[in-house]
Design an enzyme around this catalytic site. Sequence first.
Site, PDB file in Angstrom:
ATOM      1  N   ARG A 140     -41.349   8.078 -19.075  1.00 10.33           N
ATOM      2  CA  ARG A 140     -42.095   8.897 -20.045  1.00 10.33           C
ATOM      3  C   ARG A 140     -41.715   8.521 -21.481  1.00 10.33           C
ATOM      4  NH1 ARG A 140     -40.202  13.485 -22.284  1.00 10.33           N
ATOM      5  NH2 ARG A 140     -38.410  13.421 -20.888  1.00 10.33           N
ATOM      6  N   CYS A 184     -32.651   8.661 -13.938  1.00  9.45           N
ATOM      7  CA  CYS A 184     -31.934   9.411 -12.902  1.00  9.45           C
ATOM      8  C   CYS A 184     -32.432   9.040 -11.516  1.00  9.45           C
ATOM      9  CB  CYS A 184     -32.085  10.917 -13.116  1.00  9.45           C
ATOM     10  SG  CYS A 184     -31.139  11.500 -14.532  1.00  9.45           S
ATOM     11  N   HIS A 237     -29.413  17.608 -10.630  1.00  8.26           N
ATOM     12  CA  HIS A 237     -29.812  17.760 -12.035  1.00  8.26           C
ATOM     13  C   HIS A 237     -29.296  19.098 -12.570  1.00  8.26           C
ATOM     14  CE1 HIS A 237     -33.162  14.589 -12.162  1.00  8.26           C
ATOM     15  NE2 HIS A 237     -32.512  14.439 -13.300  1.00  8.26           N
ATOM     16  N   GLU A 240     -31.234  17.712  -5.600  1.00  3.89           N
ATOM     17  CA  GLU A 240     -32.336  16.773  -5.359  1.00  3.89           C
ATOM     18  C   GLU A 240     -32.313  16.306  -3.910  1.00  3.89           C
ATOM     19  OE1 GLU A 240     -34.598  16.410  -7.406  1.00  3.89           O
ATOM     20  OE2 GLU A 240     -33.719  17.004  -9.328  1.00  3.89           O
TER      21      GLU A 240
HETATM   22  N1  PCA Z   1     -31.574  12.586 -17.293  1.00  6.69           N
HETATM   23  C1  PCA Z   1     -32.608  11.581 -17.220  1.00  6.69           C
HETATM   24  C2  PCA Z   1     -31.880  10.271 -17.353  1.00  6.69           C
HETATM   25  C3  PCA Z   1     -30.515  10.615 -17.843  1.00  6.69           C
HETATM   26  C4  PCA Z   1     -30.389  12.059 -17.668  1.00  6.69           C
HETATM   27  O1  PCA Z   1     -29.372  12.722 -17.845  1.00  6.69           O
HETATM   28  C5  PCA Z   1     -33.459  11.692 -15.968  1.00  6.69           C
HETATM   29  O2  PCA Z   1     -33.636  12.802 -15.445  1.00  6.69           O
HETATM   30  O3  PCA Z   1     -33.981  10.677 -15.511  1.00  6.69           O
END
Ligand code: PCA
Length: 210
Positions: free
Chosen positions: A87, A140, A163, A77
């Site tokens: 969401r 996140c 991610h 990211e």
């Molecule tokens: N993914 C979510 C929140 C916690 C996670 O593991 C996100 O992408 O915001």
Amino acid sequence: MLLTGFEPFGGEVLNPSWQAVRALDGSVIAGHHVTAVELPTEFDASLPVLWHALRATEPRVVIAVGLAGGRAGISLERLAINLIDARIPDNAGAQPVDVPVLRGGAAAFFSTLPVKASLLALQEAGIAAHISQTAGTYVCNQVFYALMHALRRRRNTRAGFVHVPWLPEQAEHHGAPGMPLAEMQRALGIIVRTALTTRGDARVAAGAES
Ligand code: PCA
């Protein structure tokens, strides 16, 4: 160095971000001790846990890791934005919509991890990865933004967000791509090592996806 993962959310029974991060807890990478901490997938409760971990470890590098189901590989990211638009409700039932992470805060912060050098290292290792320009607008992104804001004057601390995709068994239900846990762990090890050993970043075009 500090790694964080998240608790399961959205009805899933596990979150590969924590599974992968947990496996590196206590290891030593490039001479640095790795501490892994699990954050609640809650807008309110996630940040106090993060602040406590930062104070307890005083890390040179912080990499927060979360699940982005449906993505095809590791997402490095690049950008944390000052926006929450949930969401689905978080694990405490909160679903804030169109509110800032920090009222009056900068619109966005860039990751200070070497995302391009990490991309090259992952590609060399044969692991699917890409640069991503959005960490979403859920918990996140909130953690990523709050982390970058908190460290904005700490030039000696590199931080950012990664991610991971679904595990193969989770992805199967959705007809989406997955990645085995062992490969995620290998990827995170490579990203941690790159962050600890690379000055600046590589300068390559990465044909980035959003
Ligand atoms: N993914 C979510 C929140 C916690 C996670 O593991 C996100 O992408 O915001």
